[in-house]
Design an enzyme around this catalytic site. Structure first.
Site: not given
Ligand code: PEP
Ligand code: MG
Length: 572
Positions: A190, A432, A456, A503
């Site tokens: 993140h 995910e 994920d 995403c």
């Molecule tokens: C993902 O898991 O691809 C996602 C977009 O969510 P995050 O990266 O916030 O876990």
């Molecule tokens: Mg995620």
């Protein structure tokens, strides 16, 4: 010391500035007997005074930059630093037991921390955290080491850290922080994601940058190739300034596509949306020609603070984002806490496997007051724009149904009380977790849309922790296993007349883009800075042509094979 350290290119661009080490100093202490008792007490007083001076400066700066709520944390710290009930017993120990002040401070502070932590009262538990923070600061002064204060930086810097938690990253001062580099982390950690939304270059997972550099070194962050250059020669500096300029030129070219629709060479339209973490990021989305927001990670609203955001605060944030985006779609994801995103004030027990633990929708369905507050804020904000809501980490149909029921209950209540709520909010889910990709056909009957979270989905399919650079070779977005899952989700959605987006970071990856276009992905949501390069690339790709190879690609057996095929056929 090495001059060039390589790592993972986590956010594009070149930054050149002085290193600022955000490394927490070693505060280990020994028990010692002291002789000059008065001198030791004076040394303690001095350390306290210096801490108070620092805390006052941080408080004032925070007040100016982030407002009174955040500044109040430092008021609490100042109260602790000036509290005679804490300070006097330390002095007594130095005087009567002839203990060194470092040890006396630790003993007395630990006593208070234990006492407060064991109280059944949230307010008192937070006081324990305040004492811990202030003790660290005073100890650092006693030991002659310094605690980093990044919020006080007043010149351009590059942050060098072992790791940056998402809340560390959120607190960085955008004006002066020109880039960052860390020892650990991967492209989908993140902190890397935040760097991209802040549009600052970053290189993560270097393993050793904190050891190979010192405060004040001149550092080049090459976020294009994943290198960190320390104390470059004039010649190297010049080379990178040129690279910086040519990247800028390339960006200027892309900028010409800002107002254009995203069309493939055979006229197929896909939507290019952006991932955001805070309302501040909307500006970057519009500047980069985003056609919508495909993922608003709301958890950042809950982080870097010491209590839950109120419904009103959330409402304001969601309303701001929706209003600023006009009629463009905004997909808001409900709270996805857990994994590497912690909320210390929820006091959740430590887990062996936080990425597989009590997180996201699992927590929201259990602690419904938190979930319902967020849903009410979202529903109330829905009339200010084009809102879509999605739930994270859905593993079973039952979880989706429960979440949707709660959402509809809150909507009915609001409407019954006379509050206006939009009637056209789409309700979707993140895909995910492999289980939900595998039965996407069943989910597709009940959702309005899917958004595939490959960060994920890849970590769970390959069983490879996304934070661990030791296994980062298993982050293989083009692996046929991943492509087949993505294909299943898109096909399932289309069969029911629904749309499928993505995403995860894969959506903005130049090698993945042709594959996803060919598989029929409808919406690509990525870091704002990737949108224009993606639009430029898509203009040169034919959906129909790539679709012809779909079967061949999905029948391949390795990621390398897929990559070679894409490079040969679809890359210029
Ligand atoms: C993902 O898991 O691809 C996602 C977009 O969510 P995050 O990266 O916030 O876990
Ligand atoms: Mg995620």
């Amino acid at each position: 010391m090495k001059n060039t350290i390589s790592g993972i290119a986590a956010s594009q661009g070149i930054a050149i500035a002085k290193a600022y080490h955000l490394v927490h100093p070693d505060l280990t202490i020994e028990k010692k007997e002291v002789i000059e008792v008065e001198a030791e007490i004076a040394r303690l007083d001095q350390a306290i005074q210096e801490s108070v001076k620092e805390l006052t400066a941080i408080k004032e700066h925070t007040l100016k930059e982030l407002g009174p709520d955040k500044a109040a944390i430092f008021d609490a710290h100042l109260l602790v630093a000036n509290d005679p009930e804490l300070i006097q017993p330390i002095k007594d120990k130095v005087k009567h037991e002839k203990l060194n002040p470092e040890f006396a401070l630790r003993e007395v502070a630990d006593l208070f921390i234990n006492m407060f932590e064991n109280m059944d009262n949230e307010y008192m538990k937070e006081r324990a955290a305040d004492i811990r923070d202030v003790t660290k600061r005073v100890l650092a002064h006693l030991l002659g080491v310094s605690i980093p204060n990044p919020s006080l930086v007043t010149e351009d810097v590059i942050i060098v850290a072992e790791d940056l938690t998402p809340s560390d990253t959120a607190q960085l001062n955008r004006q002066f922080v020109k880039g960052f580099t860390t020892d650990i982390g991967g492209r989908t950690s993140h902190s890397a994601i935040m760097a991209r939304s802040m549009e600052i270059p970053a290189v993560v997972g270097t393993k050793s940058v904190t050891k190979e550099t010192k405060n004040g070194d001149v550092i080049i962050i090459d976020g294009l190739d994943g290198n960190v250059i320390v104390n470059p020669t004039e010649e190297i500096l010049l080379q990178y300034k040129e690279k910086q300029q040519s990247y800028q030129k390339q960006k200027d070219e892309w900028a010409k596509l800002k107002e254009e629709k995203t069309l493939s060479s055979d006229g197929h339209h896909v939507e290019l949306a952006a991932n955001i973490g805070t309302p501040k990021d909307v500006k970057g989305v519009l500047e980069n020609g985003g056609e919508g927001i495909g993922l608003y990670r709301t958890e950042f609203l809950y982080m870097g603070r010491d209590q839950l955001p109120t419904e009103e605060e959330q409402f304001e944030a969601y309303k701001t984002v929706l209003e600023n985006m006009g009629d463009k779609p905004v997909v808001v994801r409900t709270l996805d806490i857990g994994g590497d995103k912690e909320l210390p004030y929820l006091h959740l027990p430590k887990e062996m496997n936080p990425f597989l633990g009590f997180r996201a929708i699992r927590l929201c369905l259990e602690q419904q007051d938190i979930f319902r507050t967020q849903l009410r804020a979202l529903l109330r904000a829905s009339v200010y724009g084009n809102l879509k809501i999605m739930f994270p980490m859905i593993a079973t149909l039952d979880e989706f149904r429960q979440a949707k029921t709660i959402l509809l209950e809150e909507k009915d209540q609001l409407v019954a009380g006379g509050t206006k709520v939009s009637d056209s909010i789409e309700i979707g889910m993140m895909v995910e977790i492999p289980s939900s990709a595998i039965i996407a056909d069943q989910f597709a009957k009940e959702v309005d849309f899917f958004s595939i979270g490959t960060n994920d989905l890849i970590q769970y399919t390959m069983a490879a922790d996304r934070m661990n650079e030791q296994v980062s070779y298993l982050y293989q977005p083009y692996h046929p296993a991943i492509l087949r899952l993505v294909n299943m989700v898109i096909e399932a959605a289309h069969k029911e007349g629904k749309w499928a987006g993505m995403c995860g970071e894969m959506a903005g990856d130049p090698i993945a883009i042709p594959l996803l276009l060919g598989l029929g992905l409808d919406e690509f949501s990525m870091s704002a800075t990737s949108i224009l390069p993606a639009r430029s690339q898509l203009k040169g790709l034919s959906k129909e042509e790539i679709s012809k190879h779909k079967h061949t690609i999905l029948s391949m057996s390795t990621s390398e094979e897929v990559m070679a095929f894409v490079n040969e056929h679809f890359m210029k």
